[in-house]
Design a protein around this motif. Structure first.
Motif, PDB file in Angstrom:
ATOM      1  N   THR A  94      58.329 -16.484  48.523  1.00 22.56           N
ATOM      2  CA  THR A  94      56.981 -16.949  48.851  1.00 22.56           C
ATOM      3  C   THR A  94      56.179 -15.968  49.698  1.00 22.56           C
ATOM      4  N   ASP A  95      56.843 -14.962  50.262  1.00 24.53           N
ATOM      5  CA  ASP A  95      56.094 -14.027  51.114  1.00 24.53           C
ATOM      6  C   ASP A  95      56.407 -12.570  50.789  1.00 24.53           C
ATOM      7  N   ALA A  96      56.913 -12.312  49.591  1.00 27.99           N
ATOM      8  CA  ALA A  96      57.258 -10.943  49.192  1.00 27.99           C
ATOM      9  C   ALA A  96      56.840 -10.701  47.747  1.00 27.99           C
ATOM     10  N   SER A  97      56.570  -9.445  47.444  1.00 28.98           N
ATOM     11  CA  SER A  97      56.182  -9.057  46.088  1.00 28.98           C
ATOM     12  C   SER A  97      56.821  -7.723  45.759  1.00 28.98           C
ATOM     13  N   SER A  98      57.323  -7.590  44.542  1.00 29.47           N
ATOM     14  CA  SER A  98      58.015  -6.366  44.113  1.00 29.47           C
ATOM     15  C   SER A  98      57.359  -5.782  42.874  1.00 29.47           C
ATOM     16  N   GLY A  99      57.504  -4.463  42.700  1.00 30.95           N
ATOM     17  CA  GLY A  99      56.978  -3.774  41.532  1.00 30.95           C
ATOM     18  C   GLY A  99      56.614  -2.354  41.880  1.00 30.95           C
ATOM     19  N   ASP A 100      56.117  -1.610  40.887  1.00 33.16           N
ATOM     20  CA  ASP A 100      55.660  -0.255  41.172  1.00 33.16           C
ATOM     21  C   ASP A 100      54.195  -0.233  41.607  1.00 33.16           C
ATOM     22  N   ASP A 101      53.469  -1.322  41.401  1.00 32.37           N
ATOM     23  CA  ASP A 101      52.123  -1.516  41.948  1.00 32.37           C
ATOM     24  C   ASP A 101      52.083  -2.941  42.486  1.00 32.37           C
ATOM     25  N   THR A 102      52.244  -3.092  43.768  1.00 30.91           N
ATOM     26  CA  THR A 102      52.368  -4.434  44.338  1.00 30.91           C
ATOM     27  C   THR A 102      51.691  -4.479  45.691  1.00 30.91           C
ATOM     28  N   GLY A 103      51.599  -5.690  46.255  1.00 25.45           N
ATOM     29  CA  GLY A 103      50.959  -5.844  47.555  1.00 25.45           C
ATOM     30  C   GLY A 103      50.853  -7.295  47.945  1.00 25.45           C
ATOM     31  N   LEU A 104      50.324  -7.506  49.134  1.00 25.21           N
ATOM     32  CA  LEU A 104      50.153  -8.850  49.679  1.00 25.21           C
ATOM     33  C   LEU A 104      48.758  -8.987  50.271  1.00 25.21           C
ATOM     34  N   LEU A 105      48.286 -10.219  50.300  1.00 24.66           N
ATOM     35  CA  LEU A 105      47.019 -10.532  50.953  1.00 24.66           C
ATOM     36  C   LEU A 105      47.328 -11.358  52.195  1.00 24.66           C
ATOM     37  N   SER A 106      46.857 -10.876  53.345  1.00 24.39           N
ATOM     38  CA  SER A 106      47.122 -11.535  54.624  1.00 24.39           C
ATOM     39  C   SER A 106      45.844 -12.175  55.154  1.00 24.39           C
ATOM     40  N   ILE A 107      45.864 -13.502  55.300  1.00 28.25           N
ATOM     41  CA  ILE A 107      44.762 -14.228  55.923  1.00 28.25           C
ATOM     42  C   ILE A 107      44.939 -14.145  57.438  1.00 28.25           C
ATOM     43  N   LEU A 108      43.912 -13.698  58.164  1.00 30.19           N
ATOM     44  CA  LEU A 108      44.033 -13.453  59.594  1.00 30.19           C
ATOM     45  C   LEU A 108      43.733 -14.721  60.399  1.00 30.19           C
ATOM     46  N   ARG A 109      44.482 -14.876  61.492  1.00 33.45           N
ATOM     47  CA  ARG A 109      44.228 -15.968  62.427  1.00 33.45           C
ATOM     48  C   ARG A 109      43.042 -15.616  63.322  1.00 33.45           C
ATOM     49  N   PRO A 110      42.492 -16.600  64.047  1.00 30.18           N
ATOM     50  CA  PRO A 110      41.260 -16.345  64.816  1.00 30.18           C
ATOM     51  C   PRO A 110      41.350 -15.181  65.797  1.00 30.18           C
ATOM     52  N   GLU A 111      42.434 -15.043  66.535  1.00 29.87           N
ATOM     53  CA  GLU A 111      42.529 -14.003  67.549  1.00 29.87           C
ATOM     54  C   GLU A 111      43.467 -12.870  67.142  1.00 29.87           C
ATOM     55  N   GLN A 112      43.818 -12.803  65.878  1.00 34.25           N
ATOM     56  CA  GLN A 112      44.803 -11.806  65.441  1.00 34.25           C
ATOM     57  C   GLN A 112      44.187 -10.422  65.380  1.00 34.25           C
ATOM     58  N   THR A 113      44.862  -9.444  65.984  1.00 34.86           N
ATOM     59  CA  THR A 113      44.417  -8.042  65.958  1.00 34.86           C
ATOM     60  C   THR A 113      45.486  -7.101  65.424  1.00 34.86           C
ATOM     61  N   VAL A 114      46.680  -7.619  65.168  1.00 37.97           N
ATOM     62  CA  VAL A 114      47.783  -6.795  64.663  1.00 37.97           C
ATOM     63  C   VAL A 114      48.377  -7.480  63.438  1.00 37.97           C
ATOM     64  N   CYS A 115      48.684  -6.684  62.429  1.00 41.37           N
ATOM     65  CA  CYS A 115      49.290  -7.206  61.204  1.00 41.37           C
ATOM     66  C   CYS A 115      50.467  -6.306  60.833  1.00 41.37           C
ATOM     67  N   THR A 116      51.562  -6.918  60.359  1.00 43.10           N
ATOM     68  CA  THR A 116      52.791  -6.167  60.079  1.00 43.10           C
ATOM     69  C   THR A 116      53.311  -6.519  58.689  1.00 43.10           C
ATOM     70  N   TRP A 117      53.763  -5.498  57.976  1.00 40.72           N
ATOM     71  CA  TRP A 117      54.402  -5.673  56.670  1.00 40.72           C
ATOM     72  C   TRP A 117      55.700  -4.871  56.662  1.00 40.72           C
ATOM     73  N   TYR A 118      56.652  -5.310  55.853  1.00 38.63           N
ATOM     74  CA  TYR A 118      57.951  -4.637  55.748  1.00 38.63           C
ATOM     75  C   TYR A 118      58.118  -4.112  54.322  1.00 38.63           C
ATOM     76  N   LEU A 119      58.462  -2.828  54.221  1.00 42.26           N
ATOM     77  CA  LEU A 119      58.539  -2.135  52.937  1.00 42.26           C
ATOM     78  C   LEU A 119      59.988  -1.781  52.622  1.00 42.26           C
ATOM     79  N   HIS A 120      60.407  -2.061  51.407  1.00 43.58           N
ATOM     80  CA  HIS A 120      61.784  -1.796  50.981  1.00 43.58           C
ATOM     81  C   HIS A 120      61.760  -1.023  49.662  1.00 43.58           C
ATOM     82  N   SER A 121      62.743  -0.133  49.485  1.00 44.45           N
ATOM     83  CA  SER A 121      63.012   0.472  48.186  1.00 44.45           C
ATOM     84  C   SER A 121      64.086  -0.352  47.500  1.00 44.45           C
ATOM     85  N   ASP A 122      63.861  -0.709  46.230  1.00 44.85           N
ATOM     86  CA  ASP A 122      64.777  -1.620  45.545  1.00 44.85           C
ATOM     87  C   ASP A 122      66.050  -0.946  45.044  1.00 44.85           C
ATOM     88  N   ASP A 123      65.996   0.362  44.736  1.00 46.39           N
ATOM     89  CA  ASP A 123      67.171   0.952  44.088  1.00 46.39           C
ATOM     90  C   ASP A 123      67.560   2.332  44.589  1.00 46.39           C
TER      91      ASP A 123
END
Length: 578
Positions: A94-123
């Motif tokens: 529910t919170d991850a996406s895989s592929g050679d062209d992939t990504g996520l959309l992050s909805i920001l909270r009212p006071e949020q100033t920092v956003c973090t994503w984790y990147l993995h190589s599959d193989d």
């Protein structure tokens, strides 16, 4: 007296060396604190290359986010290997996406100033990837905000599937934007102008340079298709979908040619827009052992079209002079094309087997057309059949233009009736001048066969003039595909070569044939007349030539004698000489 200065000098050097080592150690520690392993600092709208590991995830951190940013799209691109981006160190569906062209959309909270994503190589380890973060405000539409088909709650990804005929791109519908902390509009509560149903989707296509399979090239060109303004400047808009249309678009597959697709969703009322995450394909596999992206093209195809091109070049310059050879060539094309379509639709035979059977049927078709000309000698009918091949190519060229992508011709009945009418109309209009029609057919068809052979070794978009028609005949779903192809340096050079062949072939044949009769006499009547003459005129040398049946029997007897042992004729006595 001299030992004390030496001791002082040595201690001074030792002190300097210790200070130097301490300084170097401090610098190394400072560098280590500045660049932490597995940590990537990213900036809004900036492209960053990163090497991903399979075992240790890379943490991408975006800081100092402006308050007017409502949501952020994080993109991750590789050439062909899968990578994963997630909101947690341990990805889940529910919170991850895989592929050679992939990504996520992050909805920001009212006071949020920092956003973090984790990147993995599959193989693999040390996988080169490209990242970018794209900010949007609360007035911008949210790509994939009304997703009901894919795993993510909000899915800005494009999903691509391809086969030999078509490439299909799917995406989730968008929603209207909303401010931080507020609830997004309901997707299907209302269908009026104040709902997401007013949104429109522009589908863009961008071709990579021909024959370019470099990783660096792909990563640099995909930057031109990741944000709204560059997409509009560099991409070619093929179609605009409304919210009532299905969010699925089909394109003609071009194996070995890199293509990037993206969708820009627009809000006509607020005059705002947002881009989905672009997706690319080469319509081939880099990992396949046989027929991968670097070794496209079967040997059987290259051999077939090389021989075919030699015959086409001969017909281009001497076709009308050697009429039977031309008729065999055109009969081969007609019978081979029809048989290939038939056997491909009703059987699942291997490609090489189908190609062999196509050659056999083509030879049979060529012999039949030559036999019809020899026995009946009907110039009009033979030239009409030959002219249909020219009409087929002219009709294919017309539908190769943007006219072929009109919605009217998505209907197979309308398309094939229109295509057939054009194909028949061309030879009918020129039938009043049969020699002109025949020479034009020779030079245009013969030279086009040469172009087809060139494509076996060097990619050219011109082959899709006829290949798109073949695809439509073989695949029922191809009618929905957009058939846009790239025109780059190689194509303009090959167009020039094609025009030179047409002009030189036409001039050569017209010069050779201007003093001759338009067509030779009836072959069967000539043969019959010569046979009667041989029977009655004993002075004719051909009178003493045995009939064909007796000549064949004689050749066969002589061939058999080669394998027979000579019979002994009795005792022989040597001659005596004085």
């Amino acid at each position: 007296m001299h030992s004390r200065p030496r001791a002082t000098s040595c201690s001074y050097l030792a002190l300097r060396l210790a200070l130097l080592l301490l300084s170097c150690t401090a610098r190394l520690n400072l560098a280590a604190t500045d660049v932490t392993p597995g940590l990537l600092d990213v900036s809004l709208g900036q492209f960053t290359e990163v090497f991903l590991n399979r075992t240790i995830p890379t943490e991408a951190v975006l800081q100092n986010i402006s308050r007017n940013v409502s949501f952020i799209i994080f993109e991750l691109h590789t050439q062909y290997r899968n990578a994963t981006v997630s909101l947690n160190k341990i990805p889940n569906a529910t919170d991850a996406s895989s592929g050679d062209d992939t990504g996520l959309l992050s909805i920001l909270r009212p006071e949020q100033t920092v956003c973090t994503w984790y990147l993995h190589s599959d193989d693999v380890n040390h996988l080169l990837a490209l990242t970018v973060t794209v900010p949007y405000t609360d007035n911008d539409p949210v790509p994939g905000g009304c997703n009901l088909e894919f795993n993510l709650d909000i899915d800005p990804n494009l999903y691509l599937e391809y086969n030999i005929y078509e490439t299909v791109v799917k995406f989730a519908p968008a929603n209207l934007g909303s401010a931080r902390g507020s609830s997004p509009p309901l997707c299907d509560d209302d269908t009026g102008p104040d709902s997401r149903w007013r949104l429109q989707y522009d589908v863009y296509q961008y071709f990579l340079p021909e024959n370019d399979l470099l990783e660096s090239s792909m990563l640099s060109h995909i930057q031109k298709m990741s944000m709204v303004q560059p997409v509009k400047e560099n991409g070619v808009k093929l179609v605009t979908l409304t919210s009532n249309d299905k969010t699925i678009v089909s394109f003609s597959s071009i194996p070995g040619q890199g293509v990037i697709y993206n969708v820009v969703v627009r809000d006509p009322r607020l005059n705002t827009s947002a881009a989905y995450i672009p997706v690319h394909t080469y319509v081939c596999s880099f990992n396949a052992t046989i027929d991968n992206c670097n070794t496209l093209g079967r040997v059987s195809t290259k051999v077939f079209f090389t021989l075919f091109a030699i015959a086409g070049l001969f017909v281009c310059f001497f076709g009308h002079r050697f009429l039977k050879t031309e008729f065999f060539f055109m009969g081969f094309i007609i019978a081979g094309f029809l048989f290939f379509v038939l056997i491909s639709r009703v059987t699942r035979l291997d490609y090489d087997v189908r190609l062999l059977l196509t050659m056999i049927s083509g030879v049979a078709g060529g012999i039949l057309l030559v036999a019809y000309w020899w026995r009946c000698g009907c110039v009009v009918m033979c030239i009409l059949i030959v002219g249909l091949v020219l009409g087929f190519l002219v009709s294919s060229i017309i539908f190769f233009t943007p006219l072929g992508d009109y919605n009217t011709f998505r209907n197979d009945s309308v398309f094939w009736v229109t295509f057939s009418c054009i194909a028949v109309l061309v030879p009918v209009l020129l039938l009043a001048c049969p020699r002109v029609l025949n020479i034009l057919t020779c030079v245009i068809i013969g030279s086009h066969v040469v172009i087809l052979a060139i494509d076996s070794y060097l990619y050219t978009s011109l082959t899709y003039i006829t290949l798109n028609i073949l695809k439509r005949a073989l695949n029922s779903d191809f009618s929905r595909a957009y058939t846009n192809v790239p025109f780059q340096k190689n194509d303009f050079i090959i167009i020039t070569v094609w025009m030179i062949l047409i002009v030189s072939g036409a001039l050569t044949q017209y010069h050779r044939e201007k003093e001759r009769h338009p067509f030779p006499p009836h072959p069967y009547l000539v043969w019959k007349r010569d046979r009667e003459r041989r029977k009655t005129n004993i002075l004719d040398p051909s009178h003493h030539i045995p009939p064909l049946k007796e000549r064949l029997q004689g050749h066969l007897n002589r061939f058999r004698d080669l394998f027979r042992k000579k019979q002994s004729i009795g005792e022989r006595t040597p001659l005596l000489y004085d």
